[in-house]
Scaffold this motif. Structure first.
Motif, short mmCIF file in Angstrom:
data_model
loop_
_atom_site.label_atom_id
_atom_site.label_comp_id
_atom_site.label_asym_id
_atom_site.label_seq_id
_atom_site.Cartn_x
_atom_site.Cartn_y
_atom_site.Cartn_z
N VAL A 262 0.84 -1.20 0.00
CA VAL A 262 0.00 0.00 0.00
C VAL A 262 0.87 1.25 0.00
O VAL A 262 0.61 2.22 -0.73
N GLU A 263 1.91 1.24 0.83
CA GLU A 263 2.79 2.41 0.88
C GLU A 263 3.52 2.63 -0.44
O GLU A 263 3.71 3.78 -0.87
N ASN A 264 3.92 1.54 -1.11
CA ASN A 264 4.54 1.67 -2.43
C ASN A 264 3.58 2.33 -3.41
O ASN A 264 3.96 3.20 -4.21
N ALA A 265 2.32 1.90 -3.37
CA ALA A 265 1.32 2.47 -4.29
C ALA A 265 1.16 3.97 -4.04
O ALA A 265 1.07 4.76 -4.98
N VAL A 266 1.14 4.37 -2.76
CA VAL A 266 0.96 5.78 -2.42
C VAL A 266 2.20 6.59 -2.79
O VAL A 266 2.11 7.70 -3.30
N ARG A 267 3.37 6.01 -2.54
CA ARG A 267 4.61 6.76 -2.71
C ARG A 267 4.94 7.02 -4.17
O ARG A 267 5.48 8.08 -4.51
N TYR A 268 4.61 6.08 -5.06
CA TYR A 268 5.09 6.17 -6.43
C TYR A 268 4.00 6.45 -7.46
O TYR A 268 4.25 6.35 -8.66
N ASN A 269 2.80 6.79 -6.99
CA ASN A 269 1.72 7.11 -7.92
C ASN A 269 1.09 8.45 -7.57
O ASN A 269 1.08 8.86 -6.40
N LYS A 270 0.56 9.11 -8.58
CA LYS A 270 -0.10 10.40 -8.37
C LYS A 270 -1.42 10.19 -7.64
O LYS A 270 -2.16 9.24 -7.92
N ILE A 271 -1.71 11.10 -6.72
CA ILE A 271 -2.95 11.04 -5.95
C ILE A 271 -3.69 12.35 -6.17
O ILE A 271 -3.28 13.40 -5.67
N LEU A 272 -4.77 12.30 -6.95
CA LEU A 272 -5.50 13.50 -7.36
C LEU A 272 -6.99 13.33 -7.07
O LEU A 272 -7.54 12.24 -7.26
N PRO A 273 -7.67 14.38 -6.60
CA PRO A 273 -9.11 14.27 -6.32
C PRO A 273 -9.92 13.86 -7.54
O PRO A 273 -10.89 13.10 -7.42
N ASP A 274 -9.54 14.36 -8.72
CA ASP A 274 -10.30 14.02 -9.92
C ASP A 274 -9.84 12.70 -10.55
O ASP A 274 -10.46 12.20 -11.48
N LYS A 275 -8.76 12.16 -10.05
CA LYS A 275 -8.27 10.86 -10.52
C LYS A 275 -7.70 10.11 -9.32
O LYS A 275 -6.48 10.01 -9.15
N PRO A 276 -8.55 9.60 -8.47
CA PRO A 276 -8.08 8.98 -7.22
C PRO A 276 -7.28 7.70 -7.48
O PRO A 276 -7.50 7.00 -8.46
N LEU A 277 -6.37 7.45 -6.57
CA LEU A 277 -5.60 6.20 -6.60
C LEU A 277 -6.44 5.12 -5.93
O LEU A 277 -6.80 5.23 -4.76
N LEU A 278 -6.74 4.07 -6.68
CA LEU A 278 -7.54 2.97 -6.16
C LEU A 278 -6.62 1.82 -5.79
O LEU A 278 -5.84 1.34 -6.62
N ILE A 279 -6.75 1.36 -4.55
CA ILE A 279 -5.98 0.21 -4.06
C ILE A 279 -6.98 -0.88 -3.70
O ILE A 279 -7.87 -0.65 -2.88
N ARG A 280 -6.83 -2.03 -4.32
CA ARG A 280 -7.80 -3.11 -4.13
C ARG A 280 -7.08 -4.35 -3.59
O ARG A 280 -6.13 -4.85 -4.19
N ILE A 281 -7.56 -4.83 -2.44
CA ILE A 281 -7.01 -6.05 -1.81
C ILE A 281 -8.10 -7.10 -1.85
O ILE A 281 -9.19 -6.90 -1.31
N ALA A 282 -7.80 -8.25 -2.50
CA ALA A 282 -8.84 -9.26 -2.69
C ALA A 282 -8.24 -10.66 -2.68
O ALA A 282 -7.06 -10.86 -2.98
N SER A 283 -9.10 -11.63 -2.34
CA SER A 283 -8.69 -13.03 -2.42
C SER A 283 -8.48 -13.42 -3.88
O SER A 283 -9.19 -12.95 -4.77
N ALA A 284 -7.51 -14.29 -4.11
CA ALA A 284 -7.22 -14.79 -5.45
C ALA A 284 -7.18 -16.32 -5.41
O ALA A 284 -7.28 -16.93 -4.34
N ALA A 285 -7.04 -16.90 -6.58
CA ALA A 285 -7.03 -18.36 -6.67
C ALA A 285 -5.75 -18.94 -6.06
O ALA A 285 -4.76 -18.22 -5.85
#
Length: 349
Positions: A262-285
């Motif tokens: 999560v911190e990597n996603a926040v640190r290295y991606n732009k975070i903008l109100p009109d283009k929010p950074l979406l982080i999705r944590i989900a079960s996989a196969a």
């Protein structure tokens, strides 16, 4: 290194070799001998074999002490090759000296074939002696160096993990205190909620840092608190979605694994109100967990986005519980990490 205990081998080995050579190389000759002569030959051959076995053993072990380790294997083998003919000649002499002491005569060789056969048998014997002890030594040395290398690697990886955990707290504390300071005057109620989540985050950092694995539900609770802090700081610029099966929440992950992603996603991606950074944590196969974020990279001079991933991959390598899978798509960056069950952990241990 395991001590060499071959007393029985040195006593029974020559007997086995004599039987082997007699059956496969001299059976026709021995079947035509009188019983007394056959027993005499067996006694001479076995006695000489015991002497020769121990002499060859002494030579090999002495060279191993003089030139120890895998790095000196070539030097040892060259010296063994040089002394090999001398050992064969000594064995030939020992055999005939014993025969002379028993019967008062040397064993004659009526044909070159008999002489070459006898020398060939001695060469075969001594090749086995040397191969046995040198092979055992090389195997022991290889096992020792492998264990030492694995131990050093684990120590190095553990130091990396400890270093990573110590680096997380000051960096995160600085940003969190800045956000809390802004909230105190703007909204005391939000500041109070923020402080509760901040307390939960640091409580988890303190309790989980010394553990190799933690339940996924604890890690998710930590991430929810961490996500609350991120949303307070970035408002509508970040979204956190968690869709994990209840059964998967009982499985284990390395502590702070999700925090790294999560911190990597926040640190290295732009975070903008009109283009929010979406982080999705989900079960996989296949008993795995997927952590994905929309890909909207910042313009950084140095691409260090994989630094945290390298540390996390090293932690999984240390645990020997599977590997990370990293996939970069057109709009998404996806990391899949294995979830560890108690049963699997016990099997590996």
């Amino acid at each position: 290194m395991t001590p060499l205990n071959d007393t029985r081998l040195r006593l029974l080995g020559p007997v086995g070799l004599y039987v082997f050579v007699s059956v496969f190389f001299r059976l026709e000759l021995y079947l035509n001998l009188p019983v007394k002569q056959l027993l005499t030959n067996a006694f001479i051959a076995i006695t000489a074999g015991i002497f020769c076995w121990n002499l060859a053993r002494w030579v090999v072990l002495r060279l191993q002490r003089q030139h120890p380790g895998l790095e000196n294997t070539r030097q040892r083998l060259m010296r063994l090759l040089a002394v090999f003919p001398l050992l064969v000649i000594i064995a030939w002499l020992i055999r005939h000296v014993i025969r002379f002491l028993i019967s008062g005569t040397f064993e004659p060789y009526t044909t070159p074939v008999e002489l070459s056969r006898n020398i060939g048998v001695q060469i075969f014997y001594h090749f086995l002696y040397i191969a046995l002890y040198e092979g055992w030594y090389i195997l022991q040395q290889w096992q020792r160096e492998t264990i030492e290398a694995n131990t050093l690697e684990k120590v190095s990886l553990q130091r990396q993990l400890t270093s990573l955990q110590h680096q997380v707290n000051p960096h995160f504390l600085f940003n969190s205190l800045n956000s809390l300071s802004s909230l105190i005057n703007e909204s005391p109620a939000r500041a109070d909620a923020f402080l509760d989540e901040l307390t939960a985050v640091f409580r988890y950092l303190l309790t989980a840092s010394d553990r190799e694995l933690v339940p996924l539900r604890d890690e998710l609770a930590f991430i929810r608190s961490f996500g609350h802090l991120l949303r307070t700081r970035y408002a509508d610029g970040i979204e956190l979605e968690i869709a994990v099966k209840p059964a998967d929440e009982l499985l284990l992950v390395p502590p702070l694994a999700l925090h790294v992603l999560v911190e990597n996603a926040v640190r290295y991606n732009k975070i903008l109100p009109d283009k929010p950074l979406l982080i999705r944590i989900a079960s996989a196969a296949d008993q795995r967990l997927s952590v994905a974020n929309t890909l909207q990279r910042k313009n950084l001079r140095v691409d260090t986005v994989r630094a945290g991933l390298t540390d996390l991959a090293s932690r999984y390598q240390l645990l020997n519980q599977g590997e990370l899978q990293i996939e970069e798509q057109a709009d998404w960056f996806v990391v899949s990490l294995p979830l560890v069950s108690e049963n699997r952990l016990t099997e590996v241990a």
